[in-house]
Write a protein that holds these residues in place. Structure first.
Motif, PDB file in Angstrom:
ATOM      1  N   ALA A   1      55.975  55.281  25.042  1.00 16.60           N
ATOM      2  CA  ALA A   1      56.388  54.580  26.262  1.00 16.60           C
ATOM      3  C   ALA A   1      55.293  54.637  27.324  1.00 16.60           C
ATOM      4  CB  ALA A   1      57.679  55.184  26.807  1.00 16.60           C
ATOM      5  N   LEU A   2      54.575  55.754  27.408  1.00 15.43           N
ATOM      6  CA  LEU A   2      53.477  55.855  28.362  1.00 15.43           C
ATOM      7  C   LEU A   2      52.404  54.815  28.053  1.00 15.43           C
ATOM      8  CD1 LEU A   2      53.029  59.737  28.665  1.00 15.43           C
ATOM      9  CD2 LEU A   2      54.267  58.218  30.206  1.00 15.43           C
ATOM     10  N   HIS A   3      52.092  54.658  26.785  1.00 19.53           N
ATOM     11  CA  HIS A   3      51.082  53.667  26.415  1.00 19.53           C
ATOM     12  C   HIS A   3      51.588  52.251  26.641  1.00 19.53           C
ATOM     13  CE1 HIS A   3      47.726  55.995  24.632  1.00 19.53           C
ATOM     14  NE2 HIS A   3      48.652  56.933  24.552  1.00 19.53           N
ATOM     15  N   LEU A   4      52.845  52.000  26.371  1.00 18.97           N
ATOM     16  CA  LEU A   4      53.398  50.683  26.656  1.00 18.97           C
ATOM     17  C   LEU A   4      53.384  50.392  28.157  1.00 18.97           C
ATOM     18  CD1 LEU A   4      56.399  50.497  24.158  1.00 18.97           C
ATOM     19  CD2 LEU A   4      54.307  49.118  24.122  1.00 18.97           C
ATOM     20  N   ALA A   5      53.578  51.426  28.962  1.00 12.55           N
ATOM     21  CA  ALA A   5      53.588  51.240  30.417  1.00 12.55           C
ATOM     22  C   ALA A   5      52.230  50.786  30.934  1.00 12.55           C
ATOM     23  CB  ALA A   5      54.006  52.536  31.107  1.00 12.55           C
ATOM     24  N   LEU A   6      51.170  51.003  30.173  1.00  7.03           N
ATOM     25  CA  LEU A   6      49.859  50.478  30.549  1.00  7.03           C
ATOM     26  C   LEU A   6      49.813  48.962  30.403  1.00  7.03           C
ATOM     27  CD1 LEU A   6      47.607  53.100  28.723  1.00  7.03           C
ATOM     28  CD2 LEU A   6      48.291  53.107  31.125  1.00  7.03           C
ATOM     29  N   ARG A   7      50.775  48.406  29.674  1.00  5.76           N
ATOM     30  CA  ARG A   7      50.822  46.969  29.413  1.00  5.76           C
ATOM     31  C   ARG A   7      51.823  46.243  30.297  1.00  5.76           C
ATOM     32  NH1 ARG A   7      49.427  49.902  25.089  1.00  5.76           N
ATOM     33  NH2 ARG A   7      48.176  48.974  23.420  1.00  5.76           N
ATOM     34  N   GLY A   8      52.771  46.976  30.888  1.00  7.65           N
ATOM     35  CA  GLY A   8      53.806  46.369  31.709  1.00  7.65           C
ATOM     36  C   GLY A   8      55.076  47.196  31.674  1.00  7.65           C
ATOM     37  N   PRO A   9      56.188  46.689  32.257  1.00  7.63           N
ATOM     38  CA  PRO A   9      57.455  47.432  32.309  1.00  7.63           C
ATOM     39  C   PRO A   9      58.005  47.725  30.908  1.00  7.63           C
ATOM     40  CG  PRO A   9      57.467  45.597  33.856  1.00  7.63           C
ATOM     41  CD  PRO A   9      56.251  45.421  33.000  1.00  7.63           C
ATOM     42  N   VAL A  10      58.668  48.886  30.775  1.00  7.70           N
ATOM     43  CA  VAL A  10      59.110  49.385  29.476  1.00  7.70           C
ATOM     44  C   VAL A  10      60.568  49.808  29.537  1.00  7.70           C
ATOM     45  CG1 VAL A  10      58.656  51.081  27.647  1.00  7.70           C
ATOM     46  CG2 VAL A  10      56.784  50.308  29.130  1.00  7.70           C
ATOM     47  N   VAL A  11      61.299  49.555  28.447  1.00  7.43           N
ATOM     48  CA  VAL A  11      62.577  50.207  28.188  1.00  7.43           C
ATOM     49  C   VAL A  11      62.354  51.166  27.028  1.00  7.43           C
ATOM     50  CG1 VAL A  11      64.972  49.935  27.465  1.00  7.43           C
ATOM     51  CG2 VAL A  11      63.926  48.236  28.984  1.00  7.43           C
TER      52      VAL A  11
ATOM     53  N   ARG B   1      57.661  52.750  35.893  1.00  5.63           N
ATOM     54  CA  ARG B   1      57.434  51.640  34.967  1.00  5.63           C
ATOM     55  C   ARG B   1      58.297  51.740  33.711  1.00  5.63           C
ATOM     56  NH1 ARG B   1      51.558  49.217  34.533  1.00  5.63           N
ATOM     57  NH2 ARG B   1      52.843  47.374  34.803  1.00  5.63           N
ATOM     58  N   ILE B   2      59.061  52.834  33.582  1.00  8.18           N
ATOM     59  CA  ILE B   2      59.817  53.058  32.347  1.00  8.18           C
ATOM     60  C   ILE B   2      61.288  53.275  32.667  1.00  8.18           C
ATOM     61  CG2 ILE B   2      59.999  54.427  30.237  1.00  8.18           C
ATOM     62  CD1 ILE B   2      57.119  55.373  30.730  1.00  8.18           C
ATOM     63  N   GLU B   3      62.141  52.524  32.014  1.00  8.39           N
ATOM     64  CA  GLU B   3      63.593  52.697  32.116  1.00  8.39           C
ATOM     65  C   GLU B   3      64.083  53.352  30.828  1.00  8.39           C
ATOM     66  OE1 GLU B   3      67.709  50.008  32.153  1.00  8.39           O
ATOM     67  OE2 GLU B   3      65.761  49.030  32.384  1.00  8.39           O
ATOM     68  N   PHE B   4      64.777  54.470  30.948  1.00  9.94           N
ATOM     69  CA  PHE B   4      65.256  55.206  29.785  1.00  9.94           C
ATOM     70  C   PHE B   4      66.734  54.922  29.543  1.00  9.94           C
ATOM     71  CE2 PHE B   4      61.546  57.568  31.239  1.00  9.94           C
ATOM     72  CZ  PHE B   4      60.845  57.740  30.055  1.00  9.94           C
ATOM     73  N   ARG B   5      67.088  54.674  28.275  1.00  9.44           N
ATOM     74  CA  ARG B   5      68.480  54.420  27.902  1.00  9.44           C
ATOM     75  C   ARG B   5      68.812  55.224  26.650  1.00  9.44           C
ATOM     76  NH1 ARG B   5      68.887  47.774  28.089  1.00  9.44           N
ATOM     77  NH2 ARG B   5      67.805  47.453  30.104  1.00  9.44           N
ATOM     78  N   ARG B   6      70.040  55.734  26.612  1.00  5.56           N
ATOM     79  CA  ARG B   6      70.461  56.536  25.466  1.00  5.56           C
ATOM     80  C   ARG B   6      71.332  55.709  24.529  1.00  5.56           C
ATOM     81  NH1 ARG B   6      74.165  62.081  25.313  1.00  5.56           N
ATOM     82  NH2 ARG B   6      73.716  62.580  23.134  1.00  5.56           N
ATOM     83  N   GLY B   7      71.085  55.886  23.213  1.00  6.86           N
ATOM     84  CA  GLY B   7      71.924  55.234  22.213  1.00  6.86           C
ATOM     85  C   GLY B   7      71.214  55.118  20.882  1.00  6.86           C
ATOM     86  N   ASP B   8      71.937  54.658  19.878  1.00 10.19           N
ATOM     87  CA  ASP B   8      71.445  54.574  18.510  1.00 10.19           C
ATOM     88  C   ASP B   8      70.718  53.251  18.286  1.00 10.19           C
ATOM     89  OD1 ASP B   8      71.079  55.362  15.829  1.00 10.19           O
ATOM     90  OD2 ASP B   8      72.846  54.238  15.203  1.00 10.19           O
ATOM     91  N   LEU B   9      69.472  53.336  17.850  1.00 15.28           N
ATOM     92  CA  LEU B   9      68.664  52.166  17.529  1.00 15.28           C
ATOM     93  C   LEU B   9      68.729  51.120  18.641  1.00 15.28           C
ATOM     94  CD1 LEU B   9      69.120  51.855  13.655  1.00 15.28           C
ATOM     95  CD2 LEU B   9      67.322  53.011  14.947  1.00 15.28           C
ATOM     96  N   PHE B  10      69.150  49.880  18.302  1.00 10.77           N
ATOM     97  CA  PHE B  10      69.100  48.792  19.285  1.00 10.77           C
ATOM     98  C   PHE B  10      70.366  48.679  20.139  1.00 10.77           C
ATOM     99  CE2 PHE B  10      66.016  47.562  16.054  1.00 10.77           C
ATOM    100  CZ  PHE B  10      64.941  47.172  16.829  1.00 10.77           C
ATOM    101  N   ALA B  11      71.338  49.575  19.944  1.00  9.41           N
ATOM    102  CA  ALA B  11      72.580  49.477  20.724  1.00  9.41           C
ATOM    103  C   ALA B  11      72.338  49.505  22.236  1.00  9.41           C
ATOM    104  CB  ALA B  11      73.539  50.598  20.321  1.00  9.41           C
TER     105      ALA B  11
END
Length: 521
Positions: free
Chosen positions: A179-189, A213-223
């Motif tokens: 997620a840190l590396h993705l945040a170098l590219r733009g907003p992240v979930v 830049r990072i939003e964290f969500r809890r759950g299984d796979l793509f749920a």
């Protein structure tokens, strides 16, 4: 687990002041002692620090190396001097340290990390909190163990496309490094099923100044992202094939709770539904090869299932198998990963459990690699079915800008596949500047006995070529069309023109997937 943001900020300030980063640690210890430390052998590093302190006294960096990287219990007053803003009490409040007699010892790993990413010219520096690794833990991991930065994660990061994106997803974030590396590219979930992992990932985002830049969500796979669409999805999921026998240890960071390779299959089947047009999903995976079947073809089936779920032919995929191992090799690797060692009865029990699990499905080998899928625009669709390129590629990855090079090769492969034979012949092609030609001659013979086209990017390859293909590749400088090159060579080599055209179209398509040749119109 709740890691107080204010304490994280104080910790970041102290780490920066001490220059607690990979280059400084390596300079302090020296290459030999630092390499040994990374193998879990600490004596050389301790000797280096002892000698330096005997001469110049203690300093914050030396103290942090002892405390955080070598696992030495230290007195609170020495920790206070190394972490003046956080202090030993703050480190205990964070859960970073715990009592050890009259001293304090680490309860979490806090490692400086240097990771290659195609997004920049230099490796990225991070501080990463995680659960204690095997070298410091010296025993079995807890079931909800949150792993630090391993080789697989580094590989995923290095393969990621480098462009800026509007929105990306880190599926199964773990400690949050992807997620840190993705945040170098733009907003992240960033998602994970483990609350402990999310707590550490949130802390790492704040520790490295990227929490906004990072939003964290809890759950299984793509749920947790149902209905959402992303430009880029990266995932190093818990893909380890794990026995489902009662009593077998289950580690959340590596075991997705499915039988065999079904966790990887679930990720691949669902990921394209969460891609915007032009978006790319990249995941690491393991896949089984049952008796009489090819594991790569199993992966093809997963992608075809994804295409059916979408109801169109908008997918293109590139599956690279980096290694293929026997069941016993696989079992040994993951029994060791959990802390068991040969000679320990628990080790034999675990290996036997894995072997029974594979035998039940008649698995003869396991493939390890990466799966890259792109959702094409309707105008780019190849037609008829998703285009899926499968290969075994065990050559070394390029050391720099790997993600950009892989994405460029993916672009070239898709562009080549979209062209009819007539379009391919009418196009001009460019040879990548990294390609070189090798010729093997038997003394006294004019014609070469072997011709090889070689490249070191994005993946080191050696491709056998005949005289026709080698000559055509050498002429691919963007001036002539492939058809013009084919006709000229047919005359020069006195071969059938139609056969030359057919052979060169097939050869150009193959070399495009290898990143060696690119159509420019």
């Amino acid at each position: 687990m709740h890691l107080e943001p204010e304490l994280i900020d104080r910790l970041a300030s102290d780490l920066a002041a001490a220059d607690y980063r990979v280059p400084a640690v390596r300079e302090r210890l020296g290459a030999a002692a630092d390499d040994a430390r990374q193998r879990g052998v600490f004596a050389a590093a301790i000797a280096v620090l002892d000698a330096a302190e005997a001469e110049a006294g203690t300093d914050p960096l030396g103290t942090l190396i002892r405390l955080l990287l070598l696992g030495e219990p230290l007195r609170p007053e020495r920790i206070d001097a190394a972490l003046p803003e956080l202090g030993a009490a703050g480190a205990r409040a964070l859960g970073l340290l715990a009592p050890n007699g009259d001293a304090l010892a680490i309860a979490l790993s806090l490692s400086p990390v240097l990771a290659n990413d195609a997004i920049g010219d230099e490796p990225q520096h991070w501080w990463i909190l995680s659960d204690l690794d095997d070298q410091l833990r010296r025993g079995p991991a807890r079931n909800d163990h949150v792993m630090g930065v391993g080789g697989a994660t580094r590989s995923l990061i290095s393969q990621a496309p480098a462009q800026q994106v509007e929105r990306s997803l880190d599926l199964g974030t773990g400690c949050g490094i992807v997620a840190l590396h993705l945040a170098l590219r733009g907003p992240v979930v960033a998602t994970d099923i483990s609350e402990r992992a999310l707590a550490l990932a949130r802390a790492n985002a704040r520790l490295n100044g990227l929490a906004d830049r990072i939003e964290f969500r809890r759950g299984d796979l793509f749920a947790p992202v149902a209905g959402d669409r992303f430009d880029l999805v990266l995932s190093n999921p818990p893909f380890v094939i794990t026995p489902r026998e009662p009593g077998a240890p289950v580690y959340e960071y590596r075991d997705g709770g499915r039988t065999g390779d079904e966790l990887a299959a679930d990720v691949v089947r669902a990921a394209p539904e969460h891609l915007r047009t032009g978006g790319t999903a990249l995941c690491l995976a393991n896949w089984e090869s049952p008796w009489g079947e090819n594991g790569l073809e199993r992966v093809r089936g997963w992608i075809e299932d994804a295409s059916e779920r979408l109801g169109d032919d908008s997918l293109a995929a590139w599956v690279i198998e980096r290694d293929r191992v026997l069941p016993v090799q696989y079992a040994e690797t993951w029994a060791r990963d959990g802390g068991a060692r040969p000679g320990d009865p628990a080790f034999d029990t675990l290996v036997a459990s894995w072997l029974r699990d594979f035998a039940a499905r008649r698995v003869v080998s396991i493939g390890l690699g990466a799966i890259r899928v792109r959702r094409l625009a309707a105008s780019e669709a190849i037609g008829g079915a998703p285009r899926i390129h499968l290969e075994q590629a065990t050559g070394a990855f390029a050391a720099e800008h790997l993600g950009s090079l892989l994405e460029s090769a993916f672009d070239s492969g898709i562009a080549a596949e979209r062209k009819s034979d007539a379009d391919a012949l009418g196009a001009r092609w460019i040879l990548d500047r990294a390609v070189v030609e090798e010729r093997e001659h038997v003394p006294g013979q004019e014609a070469p006995s072997a011709i090889v086209l070689r490249t070191d990017r994005p993946i080191a390859r050696r491709v056998s070529a005949d005289t026709l293909l080698a000559a055509a590749v050498g002429a691919c400088d963007g001036e002539l069309t492939l058809g013009q090159i084919a006709d000229a060579l047919a005359t020069l080599l006195e071969v059938d023109a139609a056969a030359a055209r057919e052979a060169l179209v097939a050869g150009a398509r193959e070399l495009a997937w290898f990143g060696m040749l690119q159509p420019i119109d």
